[in-house]
Design an enzyme around this catalytic site. Structure first.
Site, PDB file in Angstrom:
ATOM      1  N   ARG A 178      38.921  36.691   3.141  1.00  0.00           N
ATOM      2  CA  ARG A 178      39.452  37.189   1.872  1.00  0.00           C
ATOM      3  C   ARG A 178      40.274  36.111   1.176  1.00  0.00           C
ATOM      4  O   ARG A 178      40.266  36.008  -0.052  1.00  0.00           O
ATOM      5  CB  ARG A 178      40.306  38.439   2.101  1.00  0.00           C
ATOM      6  CG  ARG A 178      39.496  39.670   2.504  1.00  0.00           C
ATOM      7  CD  ARG A 178      40.376  40.902   2.541  1.00  0.00           C
ATOM      8  NE  ARG A 178      40.849  41.255   1.203  1.00  0.00           N
ATOM      9  CZ  ARG A 178      41.938  41.974   0.968  1.00  0.00           C
ATOM     10  NH1 ARG A 178      42.691  42.401   1.980  1.00  0.00           N
ATOM     11  NH2 ARG A 178      42.298  42.275  -0.264  1.00  0.00           N
ATOM     12  N   CYS A 238      50.167  39.388   0.576  1.00  0.00           N
ATOM     13  CA  CYS A 238      48.902  39.798   1.209  1.00  0.00           C
ATOM     14  C   CYS A 238      48.066  40.423   0.106  1.00  0.00           C
ATOM     15  O   CYS A 238      48.017  39.908  -1.005  1.00  0.00           O
ATOM     16  CB  CYS A 238      49.168  40.750   2.372  1.00  0.00           C
ATOM     17  SG  CYS A 238      50.157  42.202   1.914  1.00  0.00           S
TER      18      CYS A 238
END
Length: 279
Positions: A178, A238
């Site tokens: 990611r 995040c």
């Protein structure tokens, strides 16, 4: 006083009259899962807090998937459970500790230092012979007094300015895939904040889902950020400000205190197409 981790045995031995346990179980793809699991059985005396309803605020499409809750509202919720100035708070979940770490960070944000995460979560509790209960705990309401926060969050504007100022290093807690923008399925844009380093939060754990020893975590953080780095010059993010708290806790365990959180994280950052993206 426990301020980072607590073991199942330590929790069993903790005096109940000055202890509040928070069940933070949650699943992103099933928001009702945690409360249902709590109803089936929880650590005796535990209260349930929902990631979306208690540990996050309202979304407006530009402030990320799990924006910070209103501090006054959270303080009222905690006081209703009996969290006061001298209360030892313990948070747990049944995953890898990210939701418990979110609760840990939020209490520190409100100035409450006596909060710890149950190392290994409910699985470790059961493995140590701990019982489960379906009883609703008795509440001991009190007034939660907000104090100067032990954690100071940053906003997107701070991170954007840092692209030029370079006053701090951003550490992204998402998976390497990611981070690189490969196979993004949660947020509409793949990639990362330019210049960010990557420390997948799962790397904080052993194969048994316990946090690694402090010495090992310290060595791994120094390998990423360099020996002698300043923890106060580290900002964690995040996808939505949850698993970044796992990295914050990891640094605290390692003795690196003073790093900060960008709560909006990638989901807020990528909501504005004018903000740069790196892949």
């Amino acid at each position: 006083m426990y301020t980072t981790l607590i073991s199942p045995r330590q929790l069993m031995d903790a005096p109940g009259e000055s202890l509040i346990v928070l069940d933070c179980r949650f699943q992103l793809d099933d928001p009702d899962y945690g409360h249902a699991a709590y109803e089936r059985g929880h650590i005796p005396g535990a209260h349930y807090l929902h990631l979306d309803y208690h540990l996050s605020g309202s979304k407006n499409g530009q402030n990320g998937r799990h924006p910070l809750p209103d501090g006054q509202r959270l303080a009222v919720d905690l006081g209703a459970l009996g969290v006061g100035e001298g209360t030892q708070v313990v948070a747990y979940d049944d995953g890898t500790g990210q939701y418990a770490a979110r609760a840990w960070w939020l209490l520190r944000w409100l100035g409450h230092g006596k909060v710890a995460v149950l190392d290994g979560g409910i699985a470790a509790w059961l493995a140590a012979g701990g019982p489960l209960s379906q009883e609703k705990p008795q509440r001991r309401p009190c007034r939660y007094v907000m104090r100067q926060g032990l954690q100071r969050p940053l906003e997107a504007a701070d991170v954007l300015a840092n692209l030029d100022d370079k006053r701090f290093t951003v550490v992204d807690a998402r998976s390497p895939q990611r981070f690189r923008g490969i196979g993004e399925t949660i947020d509409p844009v793949g990639g990362h904040i330019p210049g960010a380093a990557n420390r997948f939060f799962m790397d904080n754990l052993t194969a048994e889902q316990h946090y690694k020893p402090a010495e090992q975590l310290r060595a791994e953080w120094e390998a990423l950020l360099g020996e002698g780095f300043d923890p106060a010059a580290v900002v964690h993010q995040c996808g939505s400000g949850v698993t970044a708290c796992h990295n914050l806790l990891s640094m605290e365990i390692a003795g690196f205190r003073g790093s900060r959180l960008y709560p909006g994280s990638w989901s807020e950052w990528c909501s504005d197409p004018s903000r740069p993206v790196e892949r």
